[in-house]
Write an enzyme that holds these catalytic residues in place. Structure first.
Site, mmCIF file in Angstrom:
data_model
loop_
_atom_site.group_PDB
_atom_site.id
_atom_site.type_symbol
_atom_site.label_atom_id
_atom_site.label_comp_id
_atom_site.label_asym_id
_atom_site.label_seq_id
_atom_site.Cartn_x
_atom_site.Cartn_y
_atom_site.Cartn_z
ATOM 1 N N GLY A 154 53.452 35.682 31.484
ATOM 2 C CA GLY A 154 52.802 34.386 31.567
ATOM 3 C C GLY A 154 51.299 34.594 31.525
ATOM 4 N N SER A 175 59.246 40.179 28.297
ATOM 5 C CA SER A 175 59.128 38.753 28.576
ATOM 6 C C SER A 175 60.138 38.002 27.727
ATOM 7 C CB SER A 175 57.718 38.249 28.258
ATOM 8 O OG SER A 175 57.622 36.850 28.459
ATOM 9 N N ARG A 176 60.573 36.871 28.242
ATOM 10 C CA ARG A 176 61.455 36.022 27.436
ATOM 11 C C ARG A 176 60.727 35.497 26.205
ATOM 12 N NH1 ARG A 176 65.012 31.887 31.165
ATOM 13 N NH2 ARG A 176 66.586 33.369 31.864
ATOM 14 N N THR A 177 59.428 35.323 26.348
ATOM 15 C CA THR A 177 58.634 34.764 25.257
ATOM 16 C C THR A 177 57.492 35.724 24.924
ATOM 17 O OG1 THR A 177 57.349 33.507 26.886
ATOM 18 C CG2 THR A 177 59.176 32.372 25.794
ATOM 19 N N THR A 230 52.240 41.493 42.705
ATOM 20 C CA THR A 230 51.345 40.413 43.125
ATOM 21 C C THR A 230 51.934 39.058 42.748
ATOM 22 O OG1 THR A 230 50.140 40.579 41.031
ATOM 23 C CG2 THR A 230 49.267 41.839 42.904
ATOM 24 N N ARG A 232 55.828 37.466 43.314
ATOM 25 C CA ARG A 232 56.623 36.846 44.369
ATOM 26 C C ARG A 232 57.389 37.939 45.109
ATOM 27 N NH1 ARG A 232 53.616 33.476 43.689
ATOM 28 N NH2 ARG A 232 53.871 31.333 42.941
ATOM 29 N N GLU A 261 55.727 34.439 54.021
ATOM 30 C CA GLU A 261 54.284 34.587 54.083
ATOM 31 C C GLU A 261 53.883 35.409 55.307
ATOM 32 O OE1 GLU A 261 51.481 33.339 52.073
ATOM 33 O OE2 GLU A 261 53.203 33.574 50.756
ATOM 34 N N HIS A 281 48.742 38.864 51.138
ATOM 35 C CA HIS A 281 48.760 37.811 50.123
ATOM 36 C C HIS A 281 47.356 37.269 49.862
ATOM 37 C CE1 HIS A 281 51.017 34.129 48.250
ATOM 38 N NE2 HIS A 281 50.376 34.875 47.360
ATOM 39 N N ILE A 282 46.537 38.096 49.240
ATOM 40 C CA ILE A 282 45.160 37.712 48.933
ATOM 41 C C ILE A 282 44.911 37.557 47.433
ATOM 42 C CG2 ILE A 282 44.319 38.875 51.013
ATOM 43 C CD1 ILE A 282 43.189 41.082 49.116
ATOM 44 N N GLY A 283 45.951 37.734 46.623
ATOM 45 C CA GLY A 283 45.751 37.746 45.174
ATOM 46 C C GLY A 283 45.021 36.530 44.645
#
Length: 314
Positions: A154, A175-177, A230, A232, A261, A281-283
């Protein structure tokens, strides 16, 4: 309409006041809260009579949504939306939008912060210097020439690919796309896992991708490989990754996302895993990204009020 911002979105207070004045001029009511609610009941108390709510990463479950009987629209100030019960929203005819693309550069850049920390042992070497010693023979790795594997292309995965190419990496991607990115070789997931020196995850979390990286997958990876997540937390089976690290099946991991979280339960398996760099979780958390998130989310609200909703996910 009554519009409620359920939690702070980490922009300057003047942004909230500006929004209040703009909405008031249009005949709407706007209220915001300076902190996150800690229980479902507290969330309900904040939003029970709202027509529109704006939220970030706070989970909104079916109980909360069912209690908000006037609710017509949820503006999610986040790229993901798996923390929103979309099934319940659909039952009640509630529209939901998200804020795609606000943190593309922030997250992609953090990927390489994690890579360099792991490749050059930055944290460990800084600690050595502060205790009055030298590098003690430490040798790191050079990124140029390595095979950088990307699962998911993405916006963030695509940006990570471009950065990796700029550093002189060979880039494999699944990737799918597939996209037309000069220098990127598109292949299947297992080939990425087997051939890459670095595997970076950039997929959404859904029924197909949950536990995408488990015991079988880490065994496919090179012993010298590192894993970066980074995206999920649910993409990775944390017990499998901890096992792989503690038994030297792979060399290291850089993780910014988890099943829940942060703060983490102190018994979380990755907290005791070897050579595992963990961040809270600072991305997405840069000043520029927060401002862009605010602009996208508020634009979504005004589009909905005009009857022309944008970025709808439900």
């Amino acid at each position: 309409m009554k519009i409620i911002l359920l939690e702070p979105l980490e922009v300057k207070t003047c942004r909230y006041l500006e929004m209040h004045d703009k909405l008031k001029a249009l005949g709407h009511e706007f209220a915001f809260y300076p902190d996150k609610a800690t229980t479902t009941q507290e969330l309900i108390d904040r939003a029970t009579d709202a027509d529109i709510i704006i939220t970030g990463s706070t989970p909104l479950n079916a109980e909360f949504i069912a209690a908000c009987t006037k609710l017509k629209y949820i503006a999610v100030a986040f790229s993901g939306f798996n923390h929103i019960d979309l099934v319940q929203c659909k039952k009640q005819g509630i529209a939901v939008s998200n804020a795609p693309g606000y943190s593309t550069h922030a997250v992609a850049e953090l990927v390489f912060g994690l890579v360099f920390n792991l490749y050059r042992n930055l944290s460990e070497n800084e600690a050595k210097l502060r205790t009055g010693t030298d590098r003690k023979g430490d040798l790191g790795f050079t990124l140029a020439g390595k095979t950088f594997g990307i699962l998911g292309a993405g916006q963030i995965g695509t940006q990570a690919a471009k950065i990796a190419l700029a550093f002189g990496c060979n880039v494999l991607a699944f990737s799918r796309t597939p996209k037309d990115i000069p220098g990127v070789t598109w292949t299947d997931k297992n080939t990425v896992l087997r051939k890459s020196d670095i595997v970076s995850l950039h997929l959404p979390l859904n029924n197909e991708t949950a536990n995408l990286i488990g015991f079988d997958e880490v065994r496919m990876m090179k012993e010298s490989a590192i894993l970066i997540n980074t995206a999920r937390g649910g993409l990775v089976n944390s017990e499998a990754l901890a096992f792989a690290l503690n038994n030297y099946l792979i060399t290291g991991a850089g993780i910014d996302v988890y099943e829940t979280e942060p703060p983490l339960n102190l018994n979380h398996p990755l907290l005791s895993a070897k050579n595992c760099l963990l961040l809270p979780h600072i991305g997405y958390a840069t000043r520029e990204a927060m401002e862009k998130r605010w602009q996208i989310s508020m634009g979504n609200v005004f589009s909905f009020l005009k009857g022309e909703p944008e970025n709808l996910v439900s």
